[in-house]
Motif scaffolding. Sequence first.
Motif, PDB file in Angstrom:
ATOM      1  N   VAL A  52       0.850  -1.188   0.000  1.00 53.86           N
ATOM      2  CA  VAL A  52       0.000   0.000   0.000  1.00 53.86           C
ATOM      3  C   VAL A  52       0.889   1.242   0.000  1.00 53.86           C
ATOM      4  N   SER A  53       0.607   2.167  -0.891  1.00 57.64           N
ATOM      5  CA  SER A  53       1.378   3.408  -0.988  1.00 57.64           C
ATOM      6  C   SER A  53       0.571   4.563  -0.418  1.00 57.64           C
ATOM      7  N   PRO A  54       0.951   5.090   0.766  1.00 56.20           N
ATOM      8  CA  PRO A  54       0.231   6.251   1.304  1.00 56.20           C
ATOM      9  C   PRO A  54       0.465   7.504   0.473  1.00 56.20           C
ATOM     10  N   GLU A  55       1.609   7.577  -0.175  1.00 55.39           N
ATOM     11  CA  GLU A  55       1.937   8.746  -0.996  1.00 55.39           C
ATOM     12  C   GLU A  55       1.024   8.847  -2.209  1.00 55.39           C
ATOM     13  N   LYS A  56       0.785   7.704  -2.863  1.00 54.14           N
ATOM     14  CA  LYS A  56      -0.026   7.697  -4.077  1.00 54.14           C
ATOM     15  C   LYS A  56      -1.462   7.240  -3.819  1.00 54.14           C
ATOM     16  N   GLN A  57      -1.741   6.784  -2.593  1.00 52.87           N
ATOM     17  CA  GLN A  57      -3.087   6.350  -2.218  1.00 52.87           C
ATOM     18  C   GLN A  57      -3.587   5.203  -3.100  1.00 52.87           C
ATOM     19  N   ILE A  58      -2.695   4.232  -3.328  1.00 47.72           N
ATOM     20  CA  ILE A  58      -3.045   3.060  -4.125  1.00 47.72           C
ATOM     21  C   ILE A  58      -2.510   1.817  -3.431  1.00 47.72           C
ATOM     22  N   PHE A  59      -3.036   0.650  -3.841  1.00 47.18           N
ATOM     23  CA  PHE A  59      -2.536  -0.633  -3.354  1.00 47.18           C
ATOM     24  C   PHE A  59      -2.250  -1.536  -4.548  1.00 47.18           C
ATOM     25  N   HIS A  60      -1.388  -2.527  -4.321  1.00 45.81           N
ATOM     26  CA  HIS A  60      -1.090  -3.480  -5.388  1.00 45.81           C
ATOM     27  C   HIS A  60      -0.574  -4.764  -4.764  1.00 45.81           C
ATOM     28  N   CYS A  61      -1.029  -5.898  -5.286  1.00 43.06           N
ATOM     29  CA  CYS A  61      -0.495  -7.192  -4.867  1.00 43.06           C
ATOM     30  C   CYS A  61       0.387  -7.735  -5.981  1.00 43.06           C
ATOM     31  N   PHE A  62       1.660  -7.972  -5.657  1.00 43.31           N
ATOM     32  CA  PHE A  62       2.587  -8.508  -6.641  1.00 43.31           C
ATOM     33  C   PHE A  62       2.372  -9.997  -6.874  1.00 43.31           C
ATOM     34  N   GLY A  63       1.511 -10.612  -6.050  1.00 42.16           N
ATOM     35  CA  GLY A  63       1.220 -12.026  -6.218  1.00 42.16           C
ATOM     36  C   GLY A  63       0.082 -12.277  -7.183  1.00 42.16           C
ATOM     37  N   GLY A  65      -1.858  -9.676  -8.572  1.00 46.68           N
ATOM     38  CA  GLY A  65      -1.978  -8.601  -9.552  1.00 46.68           C
ATOM     39  C   GLY A  65      -3.086  -7.601  -9.295  1.00 46.68           C
ATOM     40  N   LYS A  66      -3.918  -7.823  -8.269  1.00 45.51           N
ATOM     41  CA  LYS A  66      -4.993  -6.866  -7.996  1.00 45.51           C
ATOM     42  C   LYS A  66      -4.407  -5.543  -7.510  1.00 45.51           C
ATOM     43  N   GLY A  67      -5.077  -4.462  -7.875  1.00 52.63           N
ATOM     44  CA  GLY A  67      -4.603  -3.151  -7.449  1.00 52.63           C
ATOM     45  C   GLY A  67      -5.663  -2.096  -7.691  1.00 52.63           C
ATOM     46  N   GLY A  68      -5.431  -0.913  -7.137  1.00 50.34           N
ATOM     47  CA  GLY A  68      -6.368   0.182  -7.334  1.00 50.34           C
ATOM     48  C   GLY A  68      -6.284   1.190  -6.214  1.00 50.34           C
ATOM     49  N   ASN A  69      -7.370   1.960  -6.041  1.00 46.17           N
ATOM     50  CA  ASN A  69      -7.416   2.969  -4.985  1.00 46.17           C
ATOM     51  C   ASN A  69      -8.313   2.466  -3.849  1.00 46.17           C
ATOM     52  N   MET A  70      -8.693   3.359  -2.933  1.00 46.57           N
ATOM     53  CA  MET A  70      -9.485   2.938  -1.779  1.00 46.57           C
ATOM     54  C   MET A  70     -10.867   2.429  -2.184  1.00 46.57           C
ATOM     55  N   PHE A  71     -11.448   3.003  -3.233  1.00 46.21           N
ATOM     56  CA  PHE A  71     -12.754   2.546  -3.705  1.00 46.21           C
ATOM     57  C   PHE A  71     -12.658   1.113  -4.229  1.00 46.21           C
ATOM     58  N   THR A  72     -11.615   0.884  -5.034  1.00 46.22           N
ATOM     59  CA  THR A  72     -11.407  -0.456  -5.582  1.00 46.22           C
ATOM     60  C   THR A  72     -11.243  -1.472  -4.472  1.00 46.22           C
ATOM     61  N   PHE A  73     -10.478  -1.097  -3.436  1.00 40.12           N
ATOM     62  CA  PHE A  73     -10.215  -2.040  -2.345  1.00 40.12           C
ATOM     63  C   PHE A  73     -11.506  -2.431  -1.635  1.00 40.12           C
ATOM     64  N   VAL A 521      -2.742   9.975  -9.107  1.00 39.88           N
ATOM     65  CA  VAL A 521      -2.996   8.651  -9.658  1.00 39.88           C
ATOM     66  C   VAL A 521      -4.276   8.052  -9.093  1.00 39.88           C
ATOM     67  N   SER A 522      -4.477   8.188  -7.783  1.00 40.54           N
ATOM     68  CA  SER A 522      -5.670   7.617  -7.156  1.00 40.54           C
ATOM     69  C   SER A 522      -6.943   8.196  -7.759  1.00 40.54           C
ATOM     70  N   GLN A 523      -6.955   9.511  -7.978  1.00 39.61           N
ATOM     71  CA  GLN A 523      -8.129  10.156  -8.574  1.00 39.61           C
ATOM     72  C   GLN A 523      -8.260   9.781 -10.042  1.00 39.61           C
ATOM     73  N   ASP A 530     -11.241   0.394 -17.954  1.00 42.57           N
ATOM     74  CA  ASP A 530     -10.665  -0.910 -18.297  1.00 42.57           C
ATOM     75  C   ASP A 530      -9.907  -1.453 -17.085  1.00 42.57           C
ATOM     76  N   GLU A 531     -10.395  -2.556 -16.499  1.00 49.58           N
ATOM     77  CA  GLU A 531      -9.785  -3.090 -15.277  1.00 49.58           C
ATOM     78  C   GLU A 531      -8.351  -3.544 -15.511  1.00 49.58           C
ATOM     79  N   ARG A 532      -8.086  -4.088 -16.682  1.00 50.91           N
ATOM     80  CA  ARG A 532      -6.726  -4.539 -16.978  1.00 50.91           C
ATOM     81  C   ARG A 532      -5.770  -3.357 -17.018  1.00 50.91           C
ATOM     82  N   VAL A 533      -6.162  -2.278 -17.694  1.00 55.76           N
ATOM     83  CA  VAL A 533      -5.323  -1.085 -17.766  1.00 55.76           C
ATOM     84  C   VAL A 533      -5.141  -0.485 -16.374  1.00 55.76           C
ATOM     85  N   LYS A 534      -6.195  -0.508 -15.586  1.00 55.09           N
ATOM     86  CA  LYS A 534      -6.127   0.018 -14.219  1.00 55.09           C
ATOM     87  C   LYS A 534      -5.083  -0.744 -13.401  1.00 55.09           C
ATOM     88  N   ASP A 535      -5.115  -2.081 -13.493  1.00 56.74           N
ATOM     89  CA  ASP A 535      -4.143  -2.898 -12.755  1.00 56.74           C
ATOM     90  C   ASP A 535      -2.716  -2.623 -13.222  1.00 56.74           C
TER      91      ASP A 535
END
Length: 605
Positions: A52-63, A65-73, A521-523, A530-535
């Motif tokens: 989770v990146s507090p600076e960019k307000q996004i999350f990502h799993c390297f395992g 591949g899911k990722g996004g902002n707080m809404f996505t989570f 980025v979060s906004q 496109d979910e793939r592009v978002k990830d």
Amino acid sequence: MSNRIPEELLTRIQQENDIVDVVSDYVQLKKQGRNYSGLCPFHNEKTPSFSVSPEKQIFHCFGCGKGGNMFTFIMESEGITFQEAAIRLAEQSHLPIGDLKVAQSPTNEPYDANNQTDDTHAMIEAHALVSQLYHYILTSTEEGTEALNYLHDRGLNDEVIRQFNIGFAPKSWELVTAFLEKRDFDQHVMIDAGLLARRDDGNAVDRFRERIMFPITNDRGQTIAFSGRLLPGVEGPKYLNSPETALFNKRETLFNFANVRKEIRQTKAVTVFEGFMDVIAASQAGITNGVASMGTALTPEHISKLKRVTNRVIVCYDGDSAGLNATYKAVQLLQEARGMQVKIISLPEKLDPDEYIQTKGVVAFKDFYEQQQIEWPLFLMRYLSLATDLSQADEVAHYVEQVLTEINRIENPIEKEVYLAELNQRTQIDKAVLRQQLAQRQPQPQYEEFAFQPQEQRLVKRTALDKLERFIIRMMLKDTHFFDQAQQKFEQQSLVFYHDDYQAMYTYLLPYYLEGHPADVSQFLLNVKDERVKDLIVAMEMEEMPDAEELDIDECCSQLTKLQQVQDFKRLKQAQIDAINANDSEQVRTISLAIIAKKRALDRL
């Protein structure tokens, strides 16, 4: 009523919430450099790869591949729509949502976390209304006086009664039935929800009567069921729970879990009790991180839920033989989950936590809770000794065998010595003999530690063109001034990104910046459909940014043009080889001319 979330509200939601706090309600996070990491809630893993990146307000799993902002989570975690996630975050931040409502599903399929139907929404709404009704009857009517006095006599004060929204169902067959009918709830749906029951004559009646009502909530804090306790002197089963329904599954439901997620995160531990009355009494005694299973033993589903927010569990079950057996089974299950650090509290005199508090007081219970937490090997020695005749050699041998198996799992030599000393005291077997027996054993697999070491992102061998395009698009995401300059050059020189993924990102960025949005980025992710592009954007943003102190946009575009031409040249050469192998002389001639033209173009660069 409107379903469209105003852009201004979305911006306010992101300003008022921090993604680290949002995610921490579901995942146990630990600081790792500039980011936070933990076990991914979206797939099973033993080594944390979720970041989770507090600076960019996004999350990502390297395992996974899911990722996004707080809404996505929130959407992914709860299986809800974007509207529902936004409204929930707004309500948590006490932001006014006006006449917004959650979009309803048009289907009539059974309840699913990813597909709430009109019926399940009605069930949730009805449970909320009935819960308020029961609480009002308990606290504000003459019918509830006896039940309220009983709770006060049990030591519960008005604050905790209000906190857990405890209520009372009076002696009536049709109070709730008429209450729901007046509000146009479908009787068939209310029967399916467990709020009403059907008599032999086919008529619907109230399910709960003459009972103190304890609401049961799901992970979102919504009431989905009840547990009703009979008043003293009334005939019938002491406790009556709602039946399992589309909303309520005992194997997955933990009483009070939604209310204490933040407390668990702050204390870095959860206390598991056997019953909800233990949770309530302990909460009043100052133990505010408690949960309980609903009339069932602890299940793998419960443990999976707990593991998302903590790896430290304190098991505090009843002190009688049934409670000890339940403790033994629960701790074994927790150890099978791996990575869980377990402490056990065994109450004396066969008391349960609620009884202990009633007889000895809240101060005594809190002191016992804090000072009498023991490790699994010590509990095992005590537990096994209850069914072992230590005067019989064969039973002693079996007893020692079981205990040494657990001691052998311990890495710390000092801890081993402590437990060997305890085993010596219980069996009177010389410590040297016990050490010898321990030394003869093969090393046992250790329970895996919950080490916060995010998995490295899989290394991808990128071409020079890929690296440059990736760098340009990241600079566009980071800096609106750079984007303006680059966009001007792209239009003047008719440039496009060679790789479709980067071109797609650029296509989304163009209207986003033209509408005057900031480089956030979060906004920006809110505008990517496109979910793939978002990830891909999220994964890219979690990488370290290359140094760009002496960036020259003209040089970037010049290099981009050159590398794209080189890539085209390589593609043509491969096509030429394929045509030769296929004995296609006409195709060979056409490609060869194209190669010559491309070579001349490269020479001019």
